[in-house]
Design an enzyme around this catalytic site. Structure first.
Site, short mmCIF file in Angstrom:
data_model
loop_
_atom_site.label_atom_id
_atom_site.label_comp_id
_atom_site.label_asym_id
_atom_site.label_seq_id
_atom_site.Cartn_x
_atom_site.Cartn_y
_atom_site.Cartn_z
N ASP A 196 0.83 -1.21 0.00
CA ASP A 196 0.00 0.00 0.00
C ASP A 196 0.87 1.26 0.00
OD1 ASP A 196 -2.68 1.31 0.42
OD2 ASP A 196 -1.62 2.03 2.20
N LYS A 200 1.44 4.25 -2.95
CA LYS A 200 1.39 5.70 -2.72
C LYS A 200 2.66 6.37 -3.25
CE LYS A 200 -1.63 5.15 1.27
NZ LYS A 200 -1.69 4.79 2.67
N1 LIG Z 1 -9.74 2.96 4.86
C1 LIG Z 1 -8.96 4.00 4.67
O1 LIG Z 1 -8.51 4.68 5.60
C2 LIG Z 1 -8.60 4.43 3.28
C3 LIG Z 1 -8.97 3.65 2.20
N2 LIG Z 1 -8.63 4.07 0.94
C4 LIG Z 1 -9.03 3.26 -0.20
O2 LIG Z 1 -10.43 3.25 -0.28
C5 LIG Z 1 -10.87 2.02 -0.86
C6 LIG Z 1 -11.93 1.38 0.04
O3 LIG Z 1 -11.35 1.11 1.29
P1 LIG Z 1 -12.27 0.63 2.51
O4 LIG Z 1 -13.56 1.37 2.46
O5 LIG Z 1 -11.43 0.76 3.71
O6 LIG Z 1 -12.51 -0.89 2.17
P2 LIG Z 1 -13.78 -1.83 2.55
O7 LIG Z 1 -13.35 -3.23 2.38
O8 LIG Z 1 -14.35 -1.41 3.86
O9 LIG Z 1 -14.85 -1.47 1.45
C7 LIG Z 1 -14.69 -1.83 0.12
C8 LIG Z 1 -16.05 -1.80 -0.54
O10 LIG Z 1 -15.87 -1.98 -1.92
C9 LIG Z 1 -16.70 -3.06 -2.34
N3 LIG Z 1 -15.93 -3.77 -3.36
C10 LIG Z 1 -14.67 -4.23 -3.23
N4 LIG Z 1 -14.30 -4.86 -4.35
C11 LIG Z 1 -15.35 -4.79 -5.17
C12 LIG Z 1 -15.58 -5.27 -6.44
N5 LIG Z 1 -14.66 -5.98 -7.08
N6 LIG Z 1 -16.78 -5.01 -7.02
C13 LIG Z 1 -17.72 -4.28 -6.35
N7 LIG Z 1 -17.56 -3.81 -5.11
C14 LIG Z 1 -16.39 -4.07 -4.54
C15 LIG Z 1 -16.92 -3.95 -1.14
O11 LIG Z 1 -18.12 -4.68 -1.26
C16 LIG Z 1 -17.02 -2.90 -0.06
O12 LIG Z 1 -18.32 -2.38 0.00
C17 LIG Z 1 -9.63 1.15 -1.03
O13 LIG Z 1 -9.20 1.23 -2.36
C18 LIG Z 1 -8.61 1.81 -0.09
O14 LIG Z 1 -7.29 1.66 -0.53
C19 LIG Z 1 -7.94 5.23 0.70
C20 LIG Z 1 -7.55 6.03 1.73
C21 LIG Z 1 -7.82 5.66 3.12
N1 LIG Z 2 -4.59 1.22 4.58
C1 LIG Z 2 -4.20 2.55 4.31
C2 LIG Z 2 -5.41 3.43 4.20
C3 LIG Z 2 -5.13 4.64 3.45
O1 LIG Z 2 -4.69 4.66 2.32
C4 LIG Z 2 -3.31 3.08 5.42
O2 LIG Z 2 -3.22 2.44 6.45
O3 LIG Z 2 -2.66 4.13 5.25
#
Ligand SMILES: NC(=O)C1=CN([C@@H]2O[C@H](COP(=O)(O)OP(=O)(O)OC[C@H]3O[C@@H](n4cnc5c(N)ncnc54)[C@H](O)[C@@H]3O)[C@@H](O)[C@H]2O)C=CC1
Ligand SMILES: N[C@@H](CC=O)C(=O)O
Length: 431
Positions: free
Chosen positions: A274, A278
Site C-alpha cells: 500500500d 502511494k
Molecule cells: N480505509 C482508509 O482509511 C482508506 C482507504 N482508501 C481506499 O479506499 C478504498 C476502500 O477502502 P475501505 O472502504 O477501507 O474498504 P472496505 O473493504 O471497507 O470497502 C470496500 C467496498 O468496496 C466493495 N468492493 C470491493 N471490491 C469490489 C468489487 N470488485 N466489485 C464491487 N464492489 C467491490 C466492497 O463490497 C465494499 O463495500 C480502497 O481502495 C482503499 O485503498 C484510501 C484512503 C484511506
Molecule cells: N490502509 C491505508 C489506508 C489509506 O490509504 C493506510 O493504512 O494508510
C-alpha cells in the site's frame, strides 16, 4: 501596498468589503467586493452533482453518509449533491431521484449487518459491474455526473476511461488504477483531456491530507522536488505505536482493521504494498515513469507470515519476535517507523530516481518518531523548500477523513477548478 478593508462607512457591520489604498480619496475606490454568499433565488435550485458510488465499505459508507447530510449552503458556489447510484460487490441500487439519508443509512446498515461476508479475496477481484455500460449511460444523461470509486477493485482503469469518455467525472480513493502499467494509466488521463472531464484522486495518498494537491501546486509553479520522505501508512504507524506500548502484533493488526485503517486485505499494508503504491503515485506526479516493480520494498512483517493461508494465526507466531525487537529498540532509545523515500537527482534530461519503502529504526528526535495513532507525515524537500521542508501531517487513514477528501474532490470537480496536467513539468523544472 496591501489593499486595506474599509469598513468606516458601516460601523454597524459591513455587508460588503471596499478595497482601497490608504492614500486615495473615496473617488479612487478601485473595487467593491461582495462577501461571497449564496442567496437562494426562489424557484432556482442550486446546481446539482449526481454521484454514483462504487463500494459501501469503510470509506464508501462515510461518503454516502456525508454526501446525504451536508450542512446548509451558506457560501457560494451553490452546489448540491445527489447520490443516484450505489454498487457493491453483491449488487447495487440506482434511483435517478436520489437516495435520501434514510435510504443511505439502510444501505450502510446492510453492510454492517453482513460485514465480511462479501469480502472474499477483495484485493484480487475485478469489479463486478455487470450492467456497467447501461449504468454509465444513464449516469451520463444527468447533469454533472460523477463516478466515485470507494472499492479496492482491480482493473478500474477501463471503467474510469469509459466513464470519462462518456462525459462523467471520476473521483477515486482506490489507488490501483493509478499504479497500473503506465500505458494503461495514461489512457485515463488522455480520456479526461479529450472530454474535458475531471479525474481526481486526493484520497489515494494520505487519506484526507492535502498531499496530491500540494505536490501538484509545487510542480505546476515550477519548483523542483528533490525528495519526498513520508510515513504514509496509517495502519503501520498505528501498529508500530501499539507495539511500542507492549501490545502484541496480532492484536494491533486486528485492532487496526476494526478501526477501518487497513486495506480490505491487511496483507497489503503489512507487505508495504500500500505504501509502495502511494510512492508510485507521488513519483508519477513528478513525471517519472515509475512502475511498482521499481520500488525497493521491505515488508513490515516477514514474507512467510504474508504467505500463510491464515494470516491471523501466522501473526500470533510473530508476537514474541516483535515484542523482543521493540524491547531492543527501547534500550537503544529508538522508535520503529515505516517510511518511504523518493529521491530525485539530476536534470530533466538525465535524472535518477530512487524509491525505497521499508521499516526503519529512528532516534526519538526524528520527526516520524513523534507520530501517534494513524498519523501520517509527508515532507517535501524542493529547491524552494530547501532547508525547511514543506510538511503535511495528520490522520492518514480512517473512513471519516478519507470520505471528506473524496467529497472535497467532488466539490472541486463541480466548481470547475482546473486539474493539473500530470507531471507536465515534474522531474526537474530547472535543468
Ligand atoms: N480505509 C482508509 O482509511 C482508506 C482507504 N482508501 C481506499 O479506499 C478504498 C476502500 O477502502 P475501505 O472502504 O477501507 O474498504 P472496505 O473493504 O471497507 O470497502 C470496500 C467496498 O468496496 C466493495 N468492493 C470491493 N471490491 C469490489 C468489487 N470488485 N466489485 C464491487 N464492489 C467491490 C466492497 O463490497 C465494499 O463495500 C480502497 O481502495 C482503499 O485503498 C484510501 C484512503 C484511506
Ligand atoms: N490502509 C491505508 C489506508 C489509506 O490509504 C493506510 O493504512 O494508510
Amino acid at each position: 501596498m496591501q489593499p486595506s478593508r474599509d469598513s468606516s462607512r458601516d460601523p454597524g457591520g459591513p455587508k460588503s468589503d471596499v478595497v482601497a489604498t490608504a492614500e486615495r480619496s473615496k473617488s479612487d475606490v478601485i473595487a467593491t467586493v461582495e462577501t461571497p454568499k449564496f442567496v437562494p433565488v426562489p424557484g432556482v435550485p442550486p446546481r446539482c452533482g449526481h454521484l454514483f458510488v462504487l463500494g459501501a465499505g469503510v470509506v464508501g459508507a462515510e461518503v454516502l453518509a456525508q454526501a446525504t447530510s451536508l450542512p446548509p449552503i451558506e457560501r457560494g458556489p451553490a452546489l448540491d449533491l445527489k447520490v443516484v447510484g450505489v454498487a457493491r460487490r453483491r449488487g447495487g441500487a440506482y434511483d435517478v431521484r436520489g437516495f435520501d439519508r434514510a435510504a443511505v443509512a439502510h444501505i450502510v446498515s446492510e453492510r454492517r449487518a453482513t460485514a465480511g461476508s462479501d469480502e472474499v479475496a477483495p484485493s484480487t477481484n475485478a469489479i463486478d459491474f455487470p450492467a456497467r455500460s447501461t449504468q454509465l449511460e444513464a449516469l451520463a444523461r444527468l447533469s454533472d455526473p460523477v463516478l466515485v470509486d470507494c472499492t479496492a477493485a482491480d482493473g478500474m482503469e477501463a471503467v474510469y476511461e469509459e466513464a470519462l469518455l462518456r462525459g462523467i467525472h471520476v473521483v477515486t480513493a482506490n489507488k490501483k488504477a493509478l499504479v497500473a502499467r503506465r500505458d494503461l494509466t495514461d489512457r485515463i488521463f488522455a480520456a479526461a483531456a479529450k472530454t474535458g472531464r475531471s479525474f481526481r484522486y486526493e484520497a489515494t495518498v494520505g487519506a484526507g491530507l492535502p498531499v496530491i494537491g500540494t505536490l501538484q501546486g509545487l510542480v505546476r509553479t515550477g519548483d523542483r522536488v528533490k525528495s519526498i520522505e513520508c510515513a504514509l501508512s496509517g495502519t503501520l504507524g498505528y501498529i508500530a505505536n501499539e507495539l511500542s506500548k507492549g501490545v502484541p502484533l496480532s492484536v494491533a493488526v486486528a485492532t487496526a482493521k476494526s478501526l477501518g485503517y487497513t486495506e480490505p486485505d491487511p496483507r497489503e499494508d503489512l507487505a508495504g504494498t500500500d505504501v509502495a503504491r502511494k510512492a508510485v503515485i507521488l513519483a508519477r506526479e513528478l513525471g517519472i515513469p515509475l512502475e511498482l516493480e521499481h520500488v525497493t520494498l521491505t515488508p513490515f512483517v516477514p514474507q512467510e507470515a504474508l504467505d500463510a493461508p491464515d494470516l491471523e494465526a501466522a501473526l500470533v507466531g510473530y508476537d514474541a519476535t516483535f515484542a523482543a525487537r521493540m524491547a531492543e529498540l527501547r534500550t537503544r532509545g529508538e522508535r520503529l517507523v515505516y517510511l518511504a523515500r523518493i529521491s530525485v537527482e539530476g536534470t530533466r534530461a538525465a535524472y535518477r530516481c530512487e524509491v525505497k519503502v521499508g521499516p526503519v529504526a529512528v532516534p526519538q528526535d526524528h520527526p516520524a518518531a513523534t507520530l501517534d495513532g494513524p498519523t501520517a507525515l509527508v515532507a517535501f524537500t524542493t529547491e524552494r523548500y530547501g532547508s525547511s521542508p514543506l510538511v503535511v501531517r495528520g490522520a492518514g487513514a480512517g473512513g471519516a477523513v478519507t470520505a471528506s477528501a473524496v467529497l472535497s474532490d467532488v466539490f472541486l470537480t463541480l466548481s470547475g477548478a482546473p486539474v493539473s496536467s500530470r507531471g507536465a513539468r515534474g522531474v526537474a523544472a530547472s535543468s
